[in-house]
Design a protein around this motif. Structure first.
Motif, short mmCIF file in Angstrom:
data_model
loop_
_atom_site.label_atom_id
_atom_site.label_comp_id
_atom_site.label_asym_id
_atom_site.label_seq_id
_atom_site.Cartn_x
_atom_site.Cartn_y
_atom_site.Cartn_z
N GLY A 187 0.82 -1.21 0.00
CA GLY A 187 0.00 0.00 0.00
C GLY A 187 0.85 1.26 0.00
O GLY A 187 0.51 2.25 -0.65
N GLN A 188 1.96 1.19 0.72
CA GLN A 188 2.86 2.35 0.75
C GLN A 188 3.46 2.61 -0.63
O GLN A 188 3.61 3.75 -1.05
CB GLN A 188 4.00 2.11 1.77
CG GLN A 188 3.51 1.82 3.17
CD GLN A 188 2.76 3.00 3.75
OE1 GLN A 188 3.21 4.13 3.67
NE2 GLN A 188 1.58 2.74 4.32
N VAL A 189 3.78 1.50 -1.32
CA VAL A 189 4.37 1.66 -2.65
C VAL A 189 3.36 2.30 -3.62
O VAL A 189 3.70 3.22 -4.34
CB VAL A 189 4.87 0.31 -3.21
CG1 VAL A 189 5.38 0.49 -4.64
CG2 VAL A 189 5.98 -0.24 -2.33
N ILE A 190 2.12 1.80 -3.59
CA ILE A 190 1.17 2.38 -4.55
C ILE A 190 0.86 3.84 -4.20
O ILE A 190 0.64 4.66 -5.09
CB ILE A 190 -0.12 1.55 -4.74
CG1 ILE A 190 -0.89 1.38 -3.45
CG2 ILE A 190 0.16 0.22 -5.39
CD1 ILE A 190 -2.27 0.80 -3.68
N ALA A 191 0.88 4.18 -2.90
CA ALA A 191 0.70 5.59 -2.54
C ALA A 191 1.86 6.41 -3.11
O ALA A 191 1.67 7.52 -3.60
CB ALA A 191 0.62 5.74 -1.03
N GLY A 192 3.05 5.83 -3.05
CA GLY A 192 4.21 6.50 -3.62
C GLY A 192 4.07 6.69 -5.12
O GLY A 192 4.44 7.73 -5.67
N GLY A 204 13.94 2.05 -7.46
CA GLY A 204 14.13 0.64 -7.78
C GLY A 204 12.86 -0.19 -7.77
O GLY A 204 12.92 -1.41 -7.89
N PHE A 205 11.71 0.45 -7.61
CA PHE A 205 10.46 -0.32 -7.63
C PHE A 205 10.01 -0.54 -9.08
O PHE A 205 10.05 0.38 -9.89
CB PHE A 205 9.36 0.41 -6.86
CG PHE A 205 9.59 0.43 -5.39
CD1 PHE A 205 9.29 -0.68 -4.62
CD2 PHE A 205 10.10 1.55 -4.78
CE1 PHE A 205 9.50 -0.66 -3.25
CE2 PHE A 205 10.33 1.58 -3.42
CZ PHE A 205 10.02 0.47 -2.65
N HIS A 206 9.61 -1.78 -9.34
CA HIS A 206 9.09 -2.09 -10.67
C HIS A 206 7.63 -1.64 -10.67
O HIS A 206 6.73 -2.42 -10.38
CB HIS A 206 9.22 -3.58 -10.93
CG HIS A 206 9.21 -3.92 -12.38
ND1 HIS A 206 8.20 -3.54 -13.21
CD2 HIS A 206 10.10 -4.59 -13.14
CE1 HIS A 206 8.47 -3.98 -14.43
NE2 HIS A 206 9.62 -4.62 -14.41
N THR A 207 7.38 -0.36 -10.98
CA THR A 207 6.05 0.21 -10.72
C THR A 207 4.96 -0.45 -11.57
O THR A 207 3.83 -0.55 -11.14
CB THR A 207 6.04 1.73 -10.99
OG1 THR A 207 6.53 1.96 -12.31
CG2 THR A 207 6.91 2.45 -10.00
N PHE A 208 5.32 -0.90 -12.78
CA PHE A 208 4.32 -1.55 -13.64
C PHE A 208 3.69 -2.74 -12.92
O PHE A 208 2.48 -2.90 -12.92
CB PHE A 208 4.97 -1.99 -14.95
CG PHE A 208 4.03 -2.68 -15.89
CD1 PHE A 208 3.21 -1.95 -16.74
CD2 PHE A 208 3.97 -4.07 -15.92
CE1 PHE A 208 2.34 -2.58 -17.61
CE2 PHE A 208 3.09 -4.71 -16.79
CZ PHE A 208 2.29 -3.97 -17.63
N ARG A 209 4.54 -3.58 -12.29
CA ARG A 209 4.02 -4.77 -11.61
C ARG A 209 3.09 -4.38 -10.46
O ARG A 209 2.05 -4.99 -10.25
CB ARG A 209 5.17 -5.61 -11.08
CG ARG A 209 5.81 -6.42 -12.18
CD ARG A 209 6.91 -7.29 -11.60
NE ARG A 209 7.93 -7.51 -12.61
CZ ARG A 209 9.18 -7.82 -12.35
NH1 ARG A 209 9.58 -7.92 -11.09
NH2 ARG A 209 10.03 -8.02 -13.32
#
Lengths: 330, 299
Positions: A187-192, A204-209
């Motif tokens: 959830g933190q990543v998608i908020a980012g 370094g996050f693979h945002t597409f996935r």
């Protein structure tokens, strides 16, 4: 003070929702069931629009496809099993979200809006133009699915109160599930991603996935709502996949207040009540709905939750507005 | 399919594509220059068709209805820009989607109140009512040829306007940097209002000239809107040239999708699934070039 007010408000709401079938009549029980289903549907779209920043205008595709899967799977002469048909419908919607998501997430911004709409419309045409599921008239589900635990049938869906409780349990489950997901590292990543996707990618996050997983979760929950809607009405038609539904569920998310868990519920309740009132007033009720939508877009971009936050009632909504990106409207 | 049938379908495809271009070019201009996604763009096409029907009944002639309709639609465009659209320039896409979705509902109900929910047809004007015989059985209507010709002329005029006039220069400048253009003394408010009105007029005009070949019906606006989205996605947003290429491609794919018979493993794919063909085409383009056919890659 304001937090106590919120807790009191929520408790009153919860008691009302649980006790409601004991006092309400058949029509209102079914009406509130419909609202709860739409609230679930709006909640799933909120995951995309409010939390990840993906404005999908084709979310009804997953709602509708789940309904169609139930209708095609259910035998005509006897009832389908609840668990098997539910699993099939929801996973069908999830698979569809995976396929469509893998394509549409290659785009962003305004492209994303148009492409989601176009793919939903493609599914609409599949069911509208071909004979696989009754064409434009849709298809009936003659026997409602039967919920069995062993040989015990705890709920009978033909009884509106029983079905209401089933939907209520699912709605609460969905909200708790989304809360858990949003508080997790995921959830933190998608908020980012919503705030700044480039930066997340640089980290370094693979945002597409991440976006794809989010799209699939949202599709699956929309599928759950669509399945329940199909069980309630006993019929599915291409309108269930249509873009008017996608538009009005987007409206619920924004009217309630996107990016908050309570927002879509509030939005679904308000929209459905407005529709009901306007329909009683005039046969041209869509004119009034259209005017409300325009006014909300102009004057209430944060929705009702934003309005409440202005008067400092809901701490969740107030927190949300502090986290909003700087370029957003105030 | 023999040569003449092929020729007729080819002409139909091109004509449909050119008509789509008129609507899609307004959509792509409004987005490219003002940054606004306008869902209600299809409504203007529908309004145009209903205007052609109602005005030619009241004024007695299609040829008087046409200019009257254009004047009315320019006025409508300016009014809408002033009332609603100008508040959207600095907002995010979500609010643009919402507001223009609201406008669709309003237009659709106003149409229902003003003109009812019936399907109508508009007679082809007498001057263009004939058809050109191709064989003993087949002929091609003059009106459709005229329609294509008008679209081509309009496309040429637009190209000239954007590339070779002072207004076009301002439009291009406004598209690339709003603040800079404004500080150079160009009245950006008037410019945006003109562009929006131009877009509305193009869509409405497309609806007016399409009215005699297709019927006039309530859902026609939404239908054309979604096809135009496909056109804009394939052509690349903001690119008028791209819109032209994509509109012609889509016109041909859609037209031939309805007449070609394709069987795969005994299953009839076309024309049964013709409604899907343009979306499949779009999916292929998205896989291959997600930023549109004619847009240079940014990264």
């Amino acid at each position: 003070m304001s937090k106590r007010l919120l807790i009191i408000g929520l408790s009153i709401g919860a008691v009302l929702l649980v006790a409601f079938p004991l006092i309400g009549d058949r029509f209102y029980i079914q009406f509130v069931t419909r609202i709860l289903i739409m609230a679930m549907f709006a909640g799933s779209l909120n995951l995309l629009v409010g939390y990840t920043g993906l404005v999908s205008l084709g979310h009804a595709a997953f709602f509708g496809i789940a309904g169609y899967i139930l209708a095609l799977y259910a035998p005509e002469t006897h009832a389908a099993g609840f668990w098997s048909s539910l699993l099939l419908s929801v996973s069908g919607a999830a698979v569809m979200a995976l396929i469509i998501g893998a394509l549409v997430l290659r785009t962003s911004g305004i492209f994303f809006i148009m492409v989601t709409l176009a793919f939903a419309e493609m599914l609409f045409f599949v069911f509208h133009d071909t004979a696989i599921a009754g064409g434009s008239d849709g298809i009936y589900i003659h026997e409602r699915p039967v919920l069995m635990i062993g040989s015990w049938q705890p709920l009978n869906f033909a009884n509106p109160s029983h079905f209401y409780y089933l939907v209520l349990v699912f709605s609460i489950g969905v909200i708790l599930f989304m809360r858990t997901v949003l508080r997790s590292p995921f959830g933190q990543v998608i908020a980012g991603i919503r705030v700044n996707e480039h930066r997340m990618r640089a980290l370094g996050f693979h945002t597409f996935r991440y976006k794809l997983v989010c799209f699939v979760i949202a599709g699956a929950i929309a599928g759950l709502a669509g399945y329940l809607a199909a069980v309630q009405f006993g019929v599915v038609n291409p309108e269930m996949l249509g873009w008017h539904l996608s538009g009005s569920v987007l409206m619920m998310v924004i009217l309630g207040g996107m990016g908050t868990l309570a927002g879509p519920v509030l939005g679904a309740f308000s929209m459905m009540f407005l529709e009901e009132i306007f329909q009683a007033l005039t046969k041209h009720w869509q004119l009034l709905i259209g005017a409300v939508i325009v006014l909300v877009a102009l004057f209430l971009p944060r929705g009702l939750a934003g309005l409440l936050a202005k008067f400092n009632i809901s701490p969740a909504a107030a927190g949300q507005s502090r986290r909003a990106p700087p370029h957003a409207d105030v | 399919m023999d040569t003449y049938t092929f020729l007729i379908q080819l002409l139909n495809g091109i004509q449909y594509g050119l008509l789509l271009f008129l609507v899609a070019s307004g959509l792509t201009l409004i987005f490219g220059i003002m940054g606004v996604i306008n869902l209600s763009h299809g409504s203007f096409y529908m309004v145009g068709a209903y205007l052609a029907w109602s005005l030619s009944q009241h004024l007695g002639s299609f040829w008087i209805a046409l200019p009257t309709g254009i004047v009315l639609s320019v006025a409508l465009g300016m009014l809408l820009e002033w009332l609603f659209i100008k508040h959207l320039y600095r907002r995010d896409h979500l609010q643009q989607v919402l507001l223009t979705y609201g406008l669709i509902l309003i237009f659709s109900e106003l149409r229902s109140i003003l003109w009812g929910d019936d399907v109508h047809s508009v007679a082809v004007p007498a001057l263009l009512a004939g058809s050109i015989p191709l064989t003993e059985m087949l002929s091609y209507p003059v009106y459709r040829l005229w329609l294509s010709l008008v679209c081509v002329i309009l496309a040429g005029l637009m190209y000239y306007l954007i590339q070779h006039t002072k207004l076009g220069m301002m439009i291009r400048a406004g598209a690339s940097n709003r603040e800079m253009t404004q500080s150079l003394g160009i009245n950006i408010d008037v410019l945006y209002r003109s562009v929006f009105a131009l877009g509305v007029a193009l869509a409405a005009f497309a609806g007016m000239i399409a009215a005699p070949v297709s019927s006039v019906f309530p859902g026609m606006g939404n239908q054309v809107l979604i096809v135009c989205f496909v056109v804009v996605v394939i052509g690349g947003i903001g690119s008028v040239k791209g819109a032209m290429a994509a509109a012609l491609l889509i016109g041909l794919v859609d037209t031939f999708g309805k007449v070609v018979e394709v069987e795969i493993g005994g299953l009839r794919i076309l024309p049964e699934l013709a409604g899907m063909s343009i979306y499949v085409f779009m999916a292929i383009v998205l896989l291959w070039r997600p930023e549109g056919l004619l847009v240079r890659r940014q990264h």
